[in-house]
Design an enzyme around this catalytic site. Sequence first.
Site, PDB file in Angstrom:
ATOM      1  CG  ASP A  30     -12.361  -8.423 -34.209  1.00 21.67           C
ATOM      2  OD1 ASP A  30     -12.297  -9.117 -35.242  1.00 21.67           O
ATOM      3  OD2 ASP A  30     -11.366  -8.066 -33.556  1.00 21.67           O
ATOM      4  CG  PHE A  31     -12.049 -14.705 -33.071  1.00 24.19           C
ATOM      5  CD1 PHE A  31     -12.886 -15.417 -32.229  1.00 24.19           C
ATOM      6  CD2 PHE A  31     -10.746 -15.161 -33.258  1.00 24.19           C
ATOM      7  CE1 PHE A  31     -12.440 -16.570 -31.581  1.00 24.19           C
ATOM      8  CE2 PHE A  31     -10.289 -16.309 -32.623  1.00 24.19           C
ATOM      9  CZ  PHE A  31     -11.139 -17.013 -31.786  1.00 24.19           C
ATOM     10  CG  ASP A  32      -7.831 -13.040 -34.383  1.00 20.73           C
ATOM     11  OD1 ASP A  32      -7.251 -13.901 -33.718  1.00 20.73           O
ATOM     12  OD2 ASP A  32      -8.395 -13.268 -35.467  1.00 20.73           O
ATOM     13  CG  ASP A 211      -8.794  -5.653 -31.807  1.00 22.09           C
ATOM     14  OD1 ASP A 211      -7.572  -5.852 -31.752  1.00 22.09           O
ATOM     15  OD2 ASP A 211      -9.510  -6.169 -32.682  1.00 22.09           O
TER      16      ASP A 211
END
Length: 275
Positions: A30-32, A211
């Site tokens: 994932d990114f954020d 996350d």
Amino acid sequence: MQLPAPGTTEGRAALAALLSDPARALVAFDFDGTLAPIVADPRDSAPEPGIVELLAALADRLGTVAVVTGRPAATAVRLGGLDRVPGIVVLGHYGAERWEDGRETAVPAPPGVDLVRAELPGLLDSLGAPEGTWIEDKGRSLAVHTRRTAEPDAALDLVKPHLVELADRAGLRVEPGRMVIELRPAGVDKGAALSALVAERAAGSVLFGGDDLGDLPAFDAVVRLRAEGVPGLTVCSASATGEAAGIAEAADLVVQGPAGLAAFLGGLEQALARG
């Protein structure tokens, strides 16, 4: 730099499989909140220092490096400087968009997105949504953020039932996250996107790091892939405020936020360099 051991038998087996046959391994993140720290305004997001360089180093040793995000693919590439990672695959909008080698492909957005775009501002005004509530238009989905309000959880509780009703009318689904609710097309999620990429690449092992609640479908996909004979490891980028508690419980390995993930990736790169 020591590589931490996963806390589960399945996770340890997957890490061992990745290290023994890196050319067939697929790692996706994932990114954020995973590669990049969470910030008040998503437009200001930037990767953890050094983490993109680590991904680039791993790309030379692993079969596939990917990012699977709810953001538009091109936005994640731009904010993250992900075009510096050789051969990276960026799946945006939960897999509805794909960026690879500078080219982007996408499936059409359903008409319900336009309905939500037209009605959402008036809906929030009519509800008296508190100051700091704002709409992020992602093109194929829209998200309502409350992180910048005085009481983010209360603001989210105020708008959530009305967002659910709007999503139902528009034929969209509601995806909750950290002080955010996203209205997006049904039938796409990170689990489906990850599974399709694993099948496409004929991966011999898979690692996914996330996350947030939107990452749970990818964690579930890893579990299903294990049952099909593909060793899999799930990594939780845990938040200091405990917002990722449910994700941590489902993970084979927990690291402390993007900084912890960077340390893990550094250890992984060193382990692969040692052969």
